[in-house]
Enzyme design. Sequence first.
Site, PDB file in Angstrom:
ATOM      1  N   GLU A  87      88.431  10.414 -52.586  1.00 38.81           N
ATOM      2  CA  GLU A  87      87.917  10.759 -51.264  1.00 38.81           C
ATOM      3  C   GLU A  87      87.155   9.559 -50.712  1.00 38.81           C
ATOM      4  OE1 GLU A  87      87.282  15.217 -50.740  1.00 38.81           O
ATOM      5  OE2 GLU A  87      85.699  14.616 -52.098  1.00 38.81           O
ATOM      6  N   HIS A 140      80.801  14.247 -56.153  1.00 36.67           N
ATOM      7  CA  HIS A 140      81.155  14.204 -54.727  1.00 36.67           C
ATOM      8  C   HIS A 140      80.279  13.160 -54.036  1.00 36.67           C
ATOM      9  CE1 HIS A 140      81.420  15.330 -50.509  1.00 36.67           C
ATOM     10  NE2 HIS A 140      82.604  15.840 -50.818  1.00 36.67           N
TER      11      HIS A 140
HETATM   12  P1  PGA Z   1      86.223  17.202 -45.028  1.00 38.17           P
HETATM   13  O1  PGA Z   1      85.488  17.201 -46.443  1.00 38.17           O
HETATM   14  O2  PGA Z   1      87.643  17.665 -45.268  1.00 38.17           O
HETATM   15  O3  PGA Z   1      85.452  18.124 -44.182  1.00 38.17           O
HETATM   16  O4  PGA Z   1      86.197  15.768 -44.534  1.00 38.17           O
HETATM   17  C1  PGA Z   1      86.130  16.703 -47.557  1.00 38.17           C
HETATM   18  C2  PGA Z   1      85.218  16.669 -48.742  1.00 38.17           C
HETATM   19  O5  PGA Z   1      84.030  16.343 -48.608  1.00 38.17           O
HETATM   20  O6  PGA Z   1      85.677  16.974 -49.856  1.00 38.17           O
END
Ligand code: PGA
Length: 263
Positions: free
Chosen positions: A168, A96
């Site tokens: 992401e 992540h």
């Molecule tokens: P968020 O987080 O939807 O709060 O932007 C997404 C993530 O970090 O996976």
Amino acid sequence: MNKIWIGTNWKMTKTIAEGIDFTKELKKISNAITSDLQLFIIPSHTSLVPIKELTTSSDIFLGAQNMHWEDSGAYTGEISPRMLAEIGIDMIELGHSERRQYFNETDAAINKKVHAALKYSMKPLICIGENIEQKKQQISKETLAAQLKVCLQGVSMEQAKEVLIAYEPVWAIGEQGVPADAGYVANIHDFLRHTLEVLFAEVGRDIPILYGGSVNHDNFLEYIDLENVNGLFIGRAAWNIDSFQEILKKLELHLESEASQVL
Ligand code: PGA
């Protein structure tokens, strides 16, 4: 590939008691779901054991947020794949952006963890994403291809069937994040699909690619309708069970209406 993956990483937000309450409610919601959704939750390590007791009798997958790659050893503060496998978790989130940013996690380290996860039959959910500088420099695709290639180094075709990818963009995540334009997401996911097909031939076609980063009630349908988006990885908008339920309900209605149009 038709299962849609929908899940949430709780980050460092919920106590054991809060996690149990959430999971009990999610189980009820999950039992009422008729579409082909694969729900998953990724609690903090402290909550995994009690929450596993709840998810065992459900279709909800349980994941952990991080682990070390060694089976055991002198790594104070770390959790090993052997320990997580003992709990019986289904998947492990790796790389992540917050792990990369605050804990200097590299693609090479993530690659070791991917192999460790596969060894213990836990699905690696590998997070990739470009940061804002890389986007401005127009090297998003190069960055993502490099992340994918290094994180997946040495993974066989057979093992690749167990892998999940979460795209992401770092600039879209969290409180300061700016939701990405659906056109941008479509373009990147098509590119990621192509890259996975280059790496794993026909197996690459079926590797789920989830989208995450400020996914919310207003934008999630735009993302889920994209050809190469096979699921959503949601943070803030899914941490409250009512909010998550609302998303799941809307998604079910949407999928039902799409199915009836096809008939
Ligand atoms: P968020 O987080 O939807 O709060 O932007 C997404 C993530 O970090 O996976």
